[in-house]
Write a protein that holds these residues in place. Structure first.
Motif, short mmCIF file in Angstrom:
data_model
loop_
_atom_site.label_atom_id
_atom_site.label_comp_id
_atom_site.label_asym_id
_atom_site.label_seq_id
_atom_site.Cartn_x
_atom_site.Cartn_y
_atom_site.Cartn_z
N LEU A 130 -4.94 8.71 -8.26
CA LEU A 130 -4.55 7.78 -7.20
C LEU A 130 -4.92 6.35 -7.57
CD1 LEU A 130 -5.76 9.79 -4.06
CD2 LEU A 130 -3.41 9.58 -4.89
N LEU A 142 -2.59 4.86 -10.07
CA LEU A 142 -1.26 4.59 -9.52
C LEU A 142 -1.24 3.34 -8.63
CD1 LEU A 142 -0.06 8.20 -8.67
CD2 LEU A 142 0.74 6.73 -10.53
N VAL A 143 -2.36 2.97 -8.04
CA VAL A 143 -2.29 1.84 -7.09
C VAL A 143 -2.93 0.54 -7.57
CG1 VAL A 143 -2.21 3.29 -5.04
CG2 VAL A 143 -4.39 2.37 -5.80
N ARG A 176 -2.66 -1.86 -9.59
CA ARG A 176 -1.94 -3.12 -9.77
C ARG A 176 -0.82 -3.28 -8.74
NH1 ARG A 176 -5.63 -5.64 -12.10
NH2 ARG A 176 -5.94 -5.44 -14.33
#
Lengths: 298, 275
Positions: free
Chosen positions: A96, A99-100, A102
């Motif tokens: 997780l 995936l987040v 940037r």
């Protein structure tokens, strides 16, 4: 007058030397009160048996404890459930976070993912007790998906009960690791990523070869802190399973709690406390020195 | 072009899935708080219940909710106060003075955080018994403070180290004493760190379960353990009351965390991870 006293203090060599000790002293004394004193008391109490009247028993509590199947089962459960839970939480949190970190929406994702962590663990315990046991919601959902027929007895089988405890912890505490890992990733130099990207590195390559090695010290700290909390897991056990079936979900913390406050065998619980205390002192010595930096430089 | 740095395209599926997993139980829990008693436990779970505020009326009528709130607020804010009074000077000494034992004392303070609470729960029960503090909100306050002191010291210390020493040197040349420098310069400058430490200590105190369970038995119940009281003989566990009180504690925690959200990782790692 005041300024005279102050400048006197400032110049007195004794005060200069003693001042830092006066400043840390109260905190250290307070903490000794919850470490040294209880340790000594537990050691003393562990040589006595008896619920309300104390009888000297020598090492009896220890010899019984070391031969007690339930004690070793609790040790094993603590390590097993702790390591499985930690591994799952870490993999999910890392995925997780990667995936987040940037994404322009990172703050919103963080708040969303964090919500389970903000409920009191006791409330979380009851929530999942309702979803699994009393309200039969999980069984109903599984039945609707065609995965089971009728009800599921979550507490009757070792695997089921352990699964429940792992799931509850993963739900509540994965965000703890996620928050730390996101911060670690955000702290990395953007230019390295840009350079790698210009060289044609894929997202996965960039992560494995650049981000992950840089993130290693932060991963270590995050795992240490979560791991310590997992070793102490007790609220979910007390509320949801109470160690069932047949002690398969009893953790060491719950074992001590149950022995001391349900069976009122304080001497026996103290013996277990002493062993746990010794284990945590050794563990703390290693972890604190290895992963945290003390002293006056950051 | 900038898409690749943000990650693969399937990313949002994973994120949405986890977001749903995180929030659906909470929504269900909210619906429990807002439904009548006979719709909580049914042969087939009811996903779309009748909405009602009867739980709100019920918790005030049947339990001393006001007392539980009062106990939580007194124990938590008192413990945070103790942590700051003892912790901030200690943090300053560890951050700034080169004295014999600095590193060892810092390590000792941190190592108390690693200690298993269960290892000291029996002795603490006897200690509070001797002090006649069983079922007292003071015992909760002292215990929460003890558990969070190490965290507060290390968080605040990390923020103090980041302040440039030249600022203090300038003040010292002007004749300010060390304590005045701490009070008038350092504390205002690292206020975000102090607030972060206070918020994290407050939330951890609110979450504490094991010690609260053995200390509080009636008059001193704070919210975390009072939940277990919401069960009435033949009624079994009264889940709508538990859910409602769970949310009443959840909202202040959410507000506090949003307040410190940019300092959260630093707080949770006791200063080890910045940002």
């Amino acid at each position: 007058m005041t300024s005279n006293t102050l400048s006197f203090r400032r110049r007195s060599p004794f005060m200069r030397k003693a001042l830092p000790y006066f400043m840390v002293g109260p905190a250290v004394i307070y903490l000794l009160g919850i470490t040294l004193w209880p340790g000594a008391f537990a050691l003393y109490r562990s040589f006595y048996t008896g619920k309300f009247k104390w009888d000297y028993a020598g090492f009896d509590n220890y010899t019984t404890l070391l031969a007690d199947k339930h004690f070793w089962e609790a040790v094993w459960n603590t390590l097993l459930l702790g390591s499985i839970t930690l591994a799952i939480e870490f993999v999910i949190a890392l995925l997780l976070a990667v995936l987040v970190y940037r994404s322009p929406w990172v703050k919103s994702w963080r708040i969303l993912f964090m919500l389970p962590m903000l409920f009191m663990p006791s409330a979380v315990g009851y929530l999942w007790k309702l979803l699994f046991n009393d309200g039969r919601v999980m069984a109903d959902l599984l039945a609707r998906l065609g995965l089971v027929d009728g009800g599921v007895d979550w507490m009757a089988y070792t695997l089921n009960a352990r699964f429940v405890l792992v799931l509850v912890d993963v739900w509540e505490w994965t965000p703890f690791l996620f928050i730390i890992l996101v911060a670690g990733l955000q702290g990395q130099d953007k230019e390295i990523e840009e350079a790698a990207r210009l060289d044609g590195a894929s997202f996965a390559q960039m992560f494995w070869n650049i981000s992950l090695p840089l993130l290693r010290p932060i991963i270590a700290i995050a795992l240490v802190l979560r791991g310590i909390d997992l070793l102490n897991n007790m609220s979910a056990v007390n509320i949801i399973t109470q160690g069932s079936p047949a002690g398969a979900t009893e953790t060491l913390s719950y074992f001590i709690y149950r022995t001391a406050f349900r069976s009122f065998d304080h001497g026996y619980a103290s013996a277990a406390s002493v062993l746990l205390l010794i284990a945590t002192i050794i563990l703390a010595q290693v972890l604190v020195r290895k992963f945290f930096k003390s002293g006056t430089e950051s | 072009m900038s898409k690749r740095i943000e990650g693969p395209r399937w990313g949002w599926i994973v994120l949405t899935a986890w977001g749903l997993f995180a929030i659906l139980p909470i929504i269900y829990f909210a619906s429990i708080a807002l439904r009548p008693r006979n719709e909580i436990i049914a042969p087939v779970p009811i996903y779309f219940p009748t909405l009602t505020t009867e739980t709100w009326t019920k918790i005030w009528a049947e339990w001393p909710i006001g007392l539980y709130f009062y106990n939580s607020i007194v124990a938590i804010s008192g413990s945070v106060f103790i942590c700051l009074v003892l912790g901030v000077p200690a943090a300053y000494a560890l951050a700034r003075y080169k004295f014999k034992g600095n590193a060892d004392i810092g390590n000792y303070i941190l190592s108390t955080k690693m200690m298993a609470p269960a290892a000291v729960v029996v002795p603490m029960f006897f200690l509070f018994g001797k002090l006649k503090l069983i079922d007292s909100v003071w015992a909760l306050m002292l215990m929460y403070a003890a558990m969070n002191l190490s965290i507060v010291v290390w968080i605040v210390r990390s923020y103090m180290i980041d302040i440039h020493p030249e600022i203090e040197d300038a003040a010292r040349t002007d004749g300010a004493s060390d304590l005045r420098i701490l009070w008038e310069i350092i504390i205002p400058m690292c206020l975000p760190g102090i607030i972060t430490a206070a918020v994290i200590a407050a939330i951890f105190a609110m979450n504490e379960y094991l010690f609260t369970l053995i200390i509080a038995s009636k008059n001193a119940y704070p919210l975390s353990v009072a939940l277990a009281n919401f069960s009435g003989g033949s009624d079994g566990i009264i889940y709508n009351a538990i859910a409602l009180v769970g949310f009443l504690a959840f909202f202040p925690a959410l507000l506090l965390v949003i307040l410190i959200q940019n300092h959260l990782s630093r707080g949770l790692t006791m200063g080890a991870v910045k940002g």
